[in-house]
Enzyme design. Sequence first.
Site, PDB file in Angstrom:
ATOM      1  CG  LEU A 178      61.703  82.357  73.948  1.00  0.00           C
ATOM      2  CD1 LEU A 178      61.115  81.395  72.922  1.00  0.00           C
ATOM      3  CD2 LEU A 178      61.588  81.753  75.346  1.00  0.00           C
ATOM      4  CG  PHE A 214      65.275  83.060  69.205  1.00  0.00           C
ATOM      5  CD1 PHE A 214      64.316  82.268  69.811  1.00  0.00           C
ATOM      6  CD2 PHE A 214      66.575  82.570  69.116  1.00  0.00           C
ATOM      7  CE1 PHE A 214      64.631  81.016  70.316  1.00  0.00           C
ATOM      8  CE2 PHE A 214      66.910  81.323  69.620  1.00  0.00           C
ATOM      9  CZ  PHE A 214      65.937  80.545  70.227  1.00  0.00           C
ATOM     10  CG  HIS A 249      50.520  79.707  67.521  1.00  0.00           C
ATOM     11  ND1 HIS A 249      49.320  79.284  68.054  1.00  0.00           N
ATOM     12  CD2 HIS A 249      51.316  80.036  68.564  1.00  0.00           C
ATOM     13  CE1 HIS A 249      49.377  79.402  69.377  1.00  0.00           C
ATOM     14  NE2 HIS A 249      50.581  79.846  69.713  1.00  0.00           N
ATOM     15  CE1 TYR A 276      54.844  84.455  66.203  1.00  0.00           C
ATOM     16  CE2 TYR A 276      53.250  82.874  67.039  1.00  0.00           C
ATOM     17  CZ  TYR A 276      54.540  83.365  66.997  1.00  0.00           C
ATOM     18  OH  TYR A 276      55.518  82.773  67.754  1.00  0.00           O
TER      19      TYR A 276
HETATM   20  C1  15L Z   1      53.957  81.315  70.649  1.00  0.00           C
HETATM   21  O1  15L Z   1      54.370  81.112  69.519  1.00  0.00           O
HETATM   22  C2  15L Z   1      54.122  82.627  71.305  1.00  0.00           C
HETATM   23  O2  15L Z   1      55.326  83.254  70.954  1.00  0.00           O
HETATM   24  C3  15L Z   1      54.003  82.547  72.828  1.00  0.00           C
HETATM   25  O3  15L Z   1      53.819  83.848  73.337  1.00  0.00           O
HETATM   26  C4  15L Z   1      52.868  81.629  73.252  1.00  0.00           C
HETATM   27  O4  15L Z   1      51.640  82.163  72.865  1.00  0.00           O
HETATM   28  C5  15L Z   1      53.058  80.263  72.627  1.00  0.00           C
HETATM   29  O5  15L Z   1      53.170  80.365  71.226  1.00  0.00           O
HETATM   30  C6  15L Z   1      51.940  79.281  72.966  1.00  0.00           C
HETATM   31  O6  15L Z   1      51.312  78.764  72.036  1.00  0.00           O
HETATM   32  O7  15L Z   1      51.726  79.026  74.140  1.00  0.00           O
END
Ligand code: 15L
Length: 273
Positions: free
Chosen positions: A19, A76, A117, A140
Amino acid sequence: MQATIPPRPVLVTGASGALGRRVAGYLGARGWPLRLTDIAPFSEPLPSSAAFELADLQDGVAMLRLAEGCGTILHFGGVSTEHPFEDVIGPNIRGAYHIYEAARRERARVMFASSNHAIGFHERTEPLDHDCSFLPDSYYGLSKAYTELMGRMYWFKHGVESVAVRIGSSFPEPTEARMLATWLSYDDLCSLCERATLAEVVGNCVIWGASDNAATFWRRDARADLGWLPQDSADPFAGQLAAKTSGNPVVERYQGGSYAGMGYTRSAPLPAR
Ligand code: 15L
């Protein structure tokens, strides 16, 4: 029409990631003065208005130096997928602290690449507004929620403005049914970074980082204050992707999808909310 160029340089962390590279290319093509940084080298030709420096987010002195004179930090950097707790805490928590400290010192604005997330354990049937409760689905996601809270603290205590963008799924195109709701095109991401930098006042706000998808999980946010409207949509992919699901009831139930299902050990499902 003359492109608007921000008066002070823009620092982009995580600039070598998928990104960060996109955003650097888009803003660089508009002639924005950019300082790019990452722990990995920048693999593409550097825009002529950009300088790149290898640095670790965990090095607070390096972050203070890189941010010197900058008006905005597009943050980022950090781990961008689920990892063990010990691997997340340094880059994502300590790293975010260094970014907010640098922003405080420079009176700079932060655009934080947060993630869906941070709220991934909300059910897919539950439409969310920007002020919904945090419900992280992973270590995460927890780090993203914590950093959003850090941004709130820096706003109330120090007046540091930030835009937390809860990015859905930013990829070249949607690849599974869930992304019919969560997909954010690269162009929409880049225009969002542009607006987050140029908008007169942002305060401390949250934006749902998704394109104009009919299947969305998300409703109200502060996009009108930024003057941002996504132009793309996952809708044309509905025919080919609607049936592309995981078959895992936990993954399909929650907005965070596979992150909710990772390492899941609960023996009985929670009742529906
Ligand atoms: C995210 O936060 C991740 O960085 C990405 O790799 C995807 O997993 C994305 O979420 C998602 O939820 O599709």
